[in-house]
Design a protein around this motif. Structure first.
Motif, PDB file in Angstrom:
ATOM      1  N   LYS A  33      33.008  36.976  69.524  1.00 37.80           N
ATOM      2  CA  LYS A  33      32.473  36.799  68.167  1.00 37.80           C
ATOM      3  C   LYS A  33      33.019  37.852  67.219  1.00 37.80           C
ATOM      4  O   LYS A  33      33.343  37.566  66.061  1.00 37.80           O
ATOM      5  CB  LYS A  33      30.949  36.861  68.217  1.00 37.80           C
ATOM      6  CG  LYS A  33      30.272  36.524  66.898  1.00 37.80           C
ATOM      7  CD  LYS A  33      28.763  36.485  67.045  1.00 37.80           C
ATOM      8  CE  LYS A  33      28.093  36.123  65.720  1.00 37.80           C
ATOM      9  NZ  LYS A  33      26.609  36.065  65.855  1.00 37.80           N
ATOM     10  N   ARG A  34      33.149  39.095  67.692  1.00 35.19           N
ATOM     11  CA  ARG A  34      33.677  40.166  66.841  1.00 35.19           C
ATOM     12  C   ARG A  34      35.157  39.954  66.526  1.00 35.19           C
ATOM     13  O   ARG A  34      35.619  40.289  65.427  1.00 35.19           O
ATOM     14  CB  ARG A  34      33.502  41.517  67.539  1.00 35.19           C
ATOM     15  CG  ARG A  34      32.074  42.028  67.577  1.00 35.19           C
ATOM     16  CD  ARG A  34      32.038  43.499  67.963  1.00 35.19           C
ATOM     17  NE  ARG A  34      32.639  43.731  69.279  1.00 35.19           N
ATOM     18  CZ  ARG A  34      31.966  43.701  70.423  1.00 35.19           C
ATOM     19  NH1 ARG A  34      30.657  43.428  70.412  1.00 35.19           N
ATOM     20  NH2 ARG A  34      32.573  43.925  71.571  1.00 35.19           N
ATOM     21  N   ALA A  35      35.911  39.414  67.497  1.00 33.68           N
ATOM     22  CA  ALA A  35      37.359  39.263  67.319  1.00 33.68           C
ATOM     23  C   ALA A  35      37.715  38.062  66.442  1.00 33.68           C
ATOM     24  O   ALA A  35      38.680  38.106  65.684  1.00 33.68           O
ATOM     25  CB  ALA A  35      38.043  39.138  68.675  1.00 33.68           C
ATOM     26  N   ALA A  36      36.959  36.987  66.554  1.00 30.88           N
ATOM     27  CA  ALA A  36      37.263  35.757  65.818  1.00 30.88           C
ATOM     28  C   ALA A  36      36.591  35.823  64.446  1.00 30.88           C
ATOM     29  O   ALA A  36      35.420  35.454  64.295  1.00 30.88           O
ATOM     30  CB  ALA A  36      36.790  34.536  66.602  1.00 30.88           C
ATOM     31  N   VAL A  37      37.326  36.270  63.443  1.00 32.80           N
ATOM     32  CA  VAL A  37      36.740  36.486  62.115  1.00 32.80           C
ATOM     33  C   VAL A  37      37.332  35.570  61.041  1.00 32.80           C
ATOM     34  O   VAL A  37      36.666  35.268  60.061  1.00 32.80           O
ATOM     35  CB  VAL A  37      36.885  37.956  61.682  1.00 32.80           C
ATOM     36  CG1 VAL A  37      36.070  38.859  62.583  1.00 32.80           C
ATOM     37  CG2 VAL A  37      38.352  38.390  61.691  1.00 32.80           C
ATOM     38  N   THR A  38      38.566  35.112  61.219  1.00 32.80           N
ATOM     39  CA  THR A  38      39.182  34.237  60.216  1.00 32.80           C
ATOM     40  C   THR A  38      38.848  32.787  60.526  1.00 32.80           C
ATOM     41  O   THR A  38      38.399  32.443  61.625  1.00 32.80           O
ATOM     42  CB  THR A  38      40.703  34.411  60.181  1.00 32.80           C
ATOM     43  OG1 THR A  38      41.255  33.926  61.414  1.00 32.80           O
ATOM     44  CG2 THR A  38      41.088  35.876  60.011  1.00 32.80           C
TER      45      THR A  38
END
Length: 377
Positions: free
Chosen positions: A215-220
């Motif tokens: 969740k933290r890595a997938a931001v775009t």
């Protein structure tokens, strides 16, 4: 300047602008393409090496190649593929008596042959990586591949276990079968040998910490869409890259993944809609029909590269294969480990579906905590 010359430049400019290129990039590409066409005569085909010399950038070259093809001027590909360069350089590292045979083997793996299908670059890298250390060891006492004996091969297998042993066996057998088929050796030293099956694949449900990291890595928008397609449909990376706009029906909330049509839950519908709005805003005139496009692909019609996904997620410590395995395993746990359901739902091979079913049964029969390393009874 001929009419064809003008049409080529106009089409190239349109595609570059549709791809969202900067004015400077468009101008650089057009200048190089103009120099190429001005120096070319219709008496001979255009060489790909000439295009590369004028345009340099792979992105420029790909657009130019597509446009020239459209206008009846396909390139004569005289450029040695990078995989051929790799094969030559790695083969040259081997002792003289082994060098030519291994090079011929790798070339056939790459290009295919009679009753031999072409293999991927990853397969070539893996096969040679497993074989090369043993060839170097054997070269101390053996001058040629044909002098390697069954005892030599057995000694290698006896020093290995599990997946390493099975992988080495597969690679060596491929090499020696090739050599025997082409009469480079008299006897295949792996012919009578068997190492059994590799250990069963294993997978454990992802932890809360691992989900939080995703969740933290997938931001775009595109990162979240990719994660959703894997988490909901267990889609493979290649399937995601090849997904086209024709596979999506936002009105009916349907999406075709790997040839199978699925309903879109609200999450997928929302994320896909958000990405397509961003895609349209960034590349409003792109001719590309792929769902995922980038600045490198928007001016053409091909899919994004493997590196596109790697750059956006794997380098952020999001392993798509781990996420995909968790999705399949979760499904197996909810359908009482039915392999037929798994094979149909996720387009799995029979053996892969059976493997996931066995993992699910193990999890259902024993608490997860008991299966963690150090807790075996």
């Amino acid at each position: 300047m001929t009419a064809v010359h003008r049409n080529v430049l106009a089409r190239a400019a349109y595609l570059a602008e549709a791809g969202g290129w900067t004015p400077k990039a468009v101008g650089t590409m057009l200048a190089g393409l103009h120099r190429l066409l001005s120096s070319h005569t219709n008496a001979r085909p255009i060489l790909r090496s000439e295009v590369q010399a004028q345009l340099r950038s792979a992105m420029f070259v790909n657009v130019a190649a597509d446009v020239l093809q459209e206008h009846g001027m396909p390139l004569d590909d005289d450029v040695v593929p990078t995989i051929r360069t790799w094969i030559d350089s790695r083969s040259d590292e081997l002792p003289e008596g082994f060098r030519d045979d291994v090079r011929a083997w790798l070339l056939e793996l790459h290009a295919g042959g009679d009753r031999v299908r072409p293999r991927s670059r990853a397969t070539l890298y893996a096969y040679l990586g497993r074989v090369q250390p043993h060839l170097l060891t054997w070269s101390a006492t053996r001058r040629h591949l044909r002098e390697v004996t069954e005892d030599d091969v057995i000694e290698v297998f006896d020093s290995q276990r599990g997946h390493q042993r099975a992988g080495t066996f597969t690679s060596l057998r491929s090499l020696f079968k090739f050599a025997k088929r082409h009469r480079l050796i008299f006897v295949d030293p792996t012919h009578r040998l068997h190492v059994g099956r590799a250990p069963k694949r294993t997978a454990m449900p992802m932890t809360d910490d691992e989900f939080a990291a995703v969740k933290r890595a997938a931001v775009t928008a595109v990162q979240r869409l990719i994660v959703a397609l894997v988490a909901v449909y267990a889609a493979r990376s290649t399937t995601i890259r090849l997904l086209t706009l024709d596979d999506v029906d936002l009105t009916r909330r349907c999406i075709r993944i790997g040839g199978t049509t699925h309903q879109m839950p609200d999450l997928v519908h929302r994320l896909l809609t958000k990405w397509l709005v961003e895609r349209q805003r960034t590349w409003p005139h792109t001719p590309n029909r792929q769902v995922l496009v980038s600045f490198g692909s928007a001016a053409g019609i091909g899919p994004v590269t493997d590196y596109y996904l790697t750059c956006r997620l794997s380098m952020q410590d999001v392993r798509l294969e781990h996420l995909r395995a968790d999705r399949v395993l979760h499904e197996a746990l909810t359908v009482d480990a039915d392999p037929l359901h798994l094979a149909a739902a996720f387009n799995l091979s029979d053996q892969t579906a059976i493997d996931y079913s066995e993992m699910a049964r193990n999890l259902l029969s024993r608490p997860v905590e008991d299966q963690l390393p150090g807790n075996e009874h």
